[in-house]
Scaffold this motif. Structure first.
Motif, mmCIF file in Angstrom:
data_model
loop_
_atom_site.group_PDB
_atom_site.id
_atom_site.type_symbol
_atom_site.label_atom_id
_atom_site.label_comp_id
_atom_site.label_asym_id
_atom_site.label_seq_id
_atom_site.Cartn_x
_atom_site.Cartn_y
_atom_site.Cartn_z
ATOM 1 N N SER A 293 -0.875 1.272 47.579
ATOM 2 C CA SER A 293 -1.993 0.739 48.378
ATOM 3 C C SER A 293 -1.490 -0.229 49.435
ATOM 4 N N VAL A 294 -0.596 -1.152 48.998
ATOM 5 C CA VAL A 294 -0.088 -2.143 49.950
ATOM 6 C C VAL A 294 0.773 -1.446 51.010
ATOM 7 N N ALA A 295 1.603 -0.492 50.563
ATOM 8 C CA ALA A 295 2.461 0.222 51.516
ATOM 9 C C ALA A 295 1.606 0.910 52.574
ATOM 10 N N LYS A 296 0.499 1.521 52.133
ATOM 11 C CA LYS A 296 -0.379 2.209 53.087
ATOM 12 C C LYS A 296 -0.930 1.223 54.130
ATOM 13 N N GLU A 297 -1.399 0.050 53.629
ATOM 14 C CA GLU A 297 -1.935 -0.961 54.570
ATOM 15 C C GLU A 297 -0.892 -1.343 55.622
ATOM 16 N N ARG A 298 0.334 -1.606 55.141
ATOM 17 C CA ARG A 298 1.384 -2.087 56.070
ATOM 18 C C ARG A 298 1.827 -0.976 57.028
ATOM 19 N N ILE A 299 1.865 0.265 56.527
ATOM 20 C CA ILE A 299 2.265 1.391 57.380
ATOM 21 C C ILE A 299 1.235 1.591 58.490
ATOM 22 N N GLN A 300 -0.043 1.439 58.138
ATOM 23 C CA GLN A 300 -1.082 1.657 59.156
ATOM 24 C C GLN A 300 -1.052 0.567 60.228
ATOM 25 N N ILE A 301 -0.515 -0.615 59.856
ATOM 26 C CA ILE A 301 -0.352 -1.648 60.891
ATOM 27 C C ILE A 301 0.810 -1.245 61.815
ATOM 28 N N LEU A 302 1.893 -0.736 61.198
ATOM 29 C CA LEU A 302 3.054 -0.320 62.000
ATOM 30 C C LEU A 302 2.687 0.815 62.959
ATOM 31 N N ASN A 303 1.912 1.780 62.424
ATOM 32 C CA ASN A 303 1.525 2.898 63.279
ATOM 33 C C ASN A 303 0.148 3.436 62.889
ATOM 34 N N PRO A 304 -0.896 2.978 63.597
ATOM 35 C CA PRO A 304 -2.256 3.420 63.248
ATOM 36 C C PRO A 304 -2.512 4.881 63.610
ATOM 37 N N GLU A 305 -1.579 5.507 64.319
ATOM 38 C CA GLU A 305 -1.824 6.889 64.772
ATOM 39 C C GLU A 305 -1.572 7.938 63.698
ATOM 40 N N ILE A 306 -0.931 7.555 62.584
ATOM 41 C CA ILE A 306 -0.582 8.570 61.590
ATOM 42 C C ILE A 306 -1.513 8.508 60.371
ATOM 43 N N THR A 307 -1.484 9.559 59.575
ATOM 44 C CA THR A 307 -2.317 9.606 58.371
ATOM 45 C C THR A 307 -1.453 9.274 57.153
ATOM 46 N N VAL A 308 -1.985 8.441 56.260
ATOM 47 C CA VAL A 308 -1.259 8.115 55.032
ATOM 48 C C VAL A 308 -2.150 8.414 53.841
ATOM 49 N N GLU A 309 -1.631 9.213 52.931
ATOM 50 C CA GLU A 309 -2.387 9.568 51.721
ATOM 51 C C GLU A 309 -1.606 8.987 50.541
ATOM 52 N N ILE A 310 -2.305 8.441 49.536
ATOM 53 C CA ILE A 310 -1.556 7.801 48.446
ATOM 54 C C ILE A 310 -1.996 8.269 47.060
ATOM 55 N N TYR A 311 -1.062 8.236 46.128
ATOM 56 C CA TYR A 311 -1.327 8.562 44.719
ATOM 57 C C TYR A 311 -0.626 7.521 43.860
ATOM 58 N N GLN A 312 -1.393 6.714 43.124
ATOM 59 C CA GLN A 312 -0.753 5.735 42.259
ATOM 60 C C GLN A 312 -0.536 6.352 40.882
ATOM 61 N N GLU A 313 0.467 7.203 40.795
ATOM 62 C CA GLU A 313 0.796 7.838 39.515
ATOM 63 C C GLU A 313 2.215 8.371 39.578
ATOM 64 N N ARG A 314 2.726 8.779 38.428
ATOM 65 C CA ARG A 314 4.054 9.379 38.402
ATOM 66 C C ARG A 314 3.978 10.715 39.130
ATOM 67 N N ILE A 315 5.075 11.123 39.731
ATOM 68 C CA ILE A 315 5.050 12.400 40.451
ATOM 69 C C ILE A 315 4.719 13.543 39.487
ATOM 70 N N GLN A 316 5.124 13.389 38.228
ATOM 71 C CA GLN A 316 4.830 14.440 37.238
ATOM 72 C C GLN A 316 3.319 14.589 37.020
ATOM 73 N N ASP A 317 2.549 13.504 37.315
ATOM 74 C CA ASP A 317 1.099 13.550 37.096
ATOM 75 C C ASP A 317 0.320 13.810 38.387
ATOM 76 N N ALA A 318 0.989 13.743 39.513
ATOM 77 C CA ALA A 318 0.302 13.947 40.801
ATOM 78 C C ALA A 318 -0.008 15.440 40.968
ATOM 79 N N PRO A 319 -0.995 15.772 41.807
ATOM 80 C CA PRO A 319 -1.341 17.198 41.964
ATOM 81 C C PRO A 319 -0.139 18.017 42.426
ATOM 82 N N MET A 320 0.071 19.139 41.759
ATOM 83 C CA MET A 320 1.243 19.945 42.081
ATOM 84 C C MET A 320 1.124 20.592 43.455
#
Ligand SMILES: [Zn+2]
Length: 401
Positions: free
Chosen positions: A77-104
């Motif tokens: 969540s924090v990384a997304k906030e800071r990235i959007q300040i660095l570059n508001p032109e891009i899209t950031v999607e986030i998943y707070q879970e292990r990669i094994q649990d994230a949608p395949m």
């Protein structure tokens, strides 16, 4: 004036292609912060961040997205906030879970996968998913003053489970990814194999404070050690070996992340060669012809001697993950005259309903199977692939009506 004006001047660059690229970044710790910052500033169209962790005080010596008041908050969540300040032109999607649990499906949807994790199960899972979905993986690892970047182009270069050449002594981490499989070439590989087997058996992490966990781990490790003629482990020794946090320094994270970013950019242009503008395409072709454009499969950096070493690793024909010749998926037969019978048969066999069914280019989740899609795949003699999401276990299934 355009914010990308300086990079557009490069003779191998196509900003439009960069903006149409999506990258899955697994882990936003020391290296992950650096890589996401680099890719965000370059204008990569979409970044998908996956990390289960929350911010700790000991992250702040290198994970620059996070500040003292963020301790306890979710990293993504924090990384997304800071990235959007660095570059508001891009899209950031986030998943707070292990990669094994994230949608395949993430592995299927993105152009490139970037590994910035410090644990072996996640690395091994990413590796197998990238091989399965034929996606390039740009993986990194750091340990104190040492670091490495490995590029896995499925079926072209070695995957993380292929045997690497015996590394120089100093670069111990080089062969960690291959210690889950095959013969343990060193005594500590027995400990890693035991650690992996523990996860396989219990589907969870070892809890250091739980004496029964440690006893069980020790028992598995010493059985493996005995089998391969190594002397047994002591309790403290194996804990130190497997559970200690590796030392980390921002300079090495930054160097490794920069190396990783550089490989990612080159790979994007290679993967999207047909979409490049004519000038970039022409220059790239000529550089390739003159062998001035190369993506090494492994780059190792040793900070104390300021040494970069690159290797070109070819796939191991005995690799249990990427070799098709020695590891053909097992095939079983399922008799299913209706969707309900098919569902039941799958549940019985795999003990899960979190299954993906694929046939040629089509891939659907079991929960999305309805009458219409059912008609297409439940045909006599149809060969399907069934993949269990939890652990990536895959099998070929022959349908008999
Ligand atoms: Zn392999």
């Amino acid at each position: 004036m355009n914010r990308y004006e300086r990079q557009i001047r490069l003779n191998v660059w196509d900003q439009r292609v960069i903006q149409k690229t999506s990258v899955l970044i697994v882990g936003v710790g020391g290296t992950g912060c650096e890589v996401s910052k680099n890719l965000a500033l370059m204008g990569i169209g979409k970044l998908i961040l996956v990390d289960p962790d929350v911010i700790e005080l000991s992250n702040l010596n290198r994970q620059f997205f996070y500040h003292e008041q963020d301790v306890g908050r979710s990293k993504v969540s924090v990384a997304k906030e800071r990235i959007q300040i660095l570059n508001p032109e891009i899209t950031v999607e986030i998943y707070q879970e292990r990669i094994q649990d994230a949608p395949m499906r993430l592995f299927k949807e993105v152009d490139i996968v970037v590994g910035c994790v410090d644990n072996f199960l996640a690395r091994q899972y990413m590796n197998s998913q990238c091989v399965l979905h034929d996606k390039v993986l740009v993986d990194s690892a750091t340990d104190g003053y040492l670091g490495q970047v490995q590029v896995v182009i499925p079926k072209n270069t070695a995957c993380l489970a292929c045997h690497s050449p015996e590394p120089p002594d100093e670069t111990r981490i080089v062969d960690e990814p291959c210690t889950f499989v095959g013969i343990p070439r060193r005594r500590e590989h027995c400990a890693w194999k035991a650690w992996y087997q523990f996860h396989e058996m219990h589907s969870r992490d070892i809890q250091e404070e739980n004496a029964r966990d440690v006893d069980h781990l020790l028992e598995i490790a010493n059985n493996i050690a005995r089998e391969y003629g190594y002397h047994p482990f002591e309790r403290e020794e194996i804990l130190e070996m497997l559970l200690h946090h590796v030392p980390s320094i921002i300079s090495v994270n930054a160097l490794i992340a920069a190396t990783q970013t550089q490989e990612i950019i080159k790979i994007i242009f290679l993967l999207k060669k047909k979409e490049l503008n004519s000038k970039t395409s022409r220059v790239l072709n000529s550089l390739e012809a003159k062998q001035l454009f190369r993506v090494p499969s492994l780059t190792v950096y040793a900070g104390l001697t300021s040494t970069y070493i690159t290797y070109d690793l070819t796939p191991d024909i005995n690799c249990p993950v990427c070799s098709e010749t020695v590891n053909p998926p097992r095939m079983i037969t399922i008799q299913a005259s209706s969707i309900e019978a098919f569902r039941e048969a799958l549940h019985k066999r795999y003990g899960s309903t979190n299954l993906w069914i694929s046939r040629n280019e089509m891939m659907i989740h079991l929960s999305e199977l309805d009458n219409q899609t059912g008609k297409k795949i439940l045909r006599d003699g149809e060969l399907l692939s069934i993949l269990r999401e939890e652990d990536g276990h895959e099998e070929k299934v022959l349908i008999v009506l």
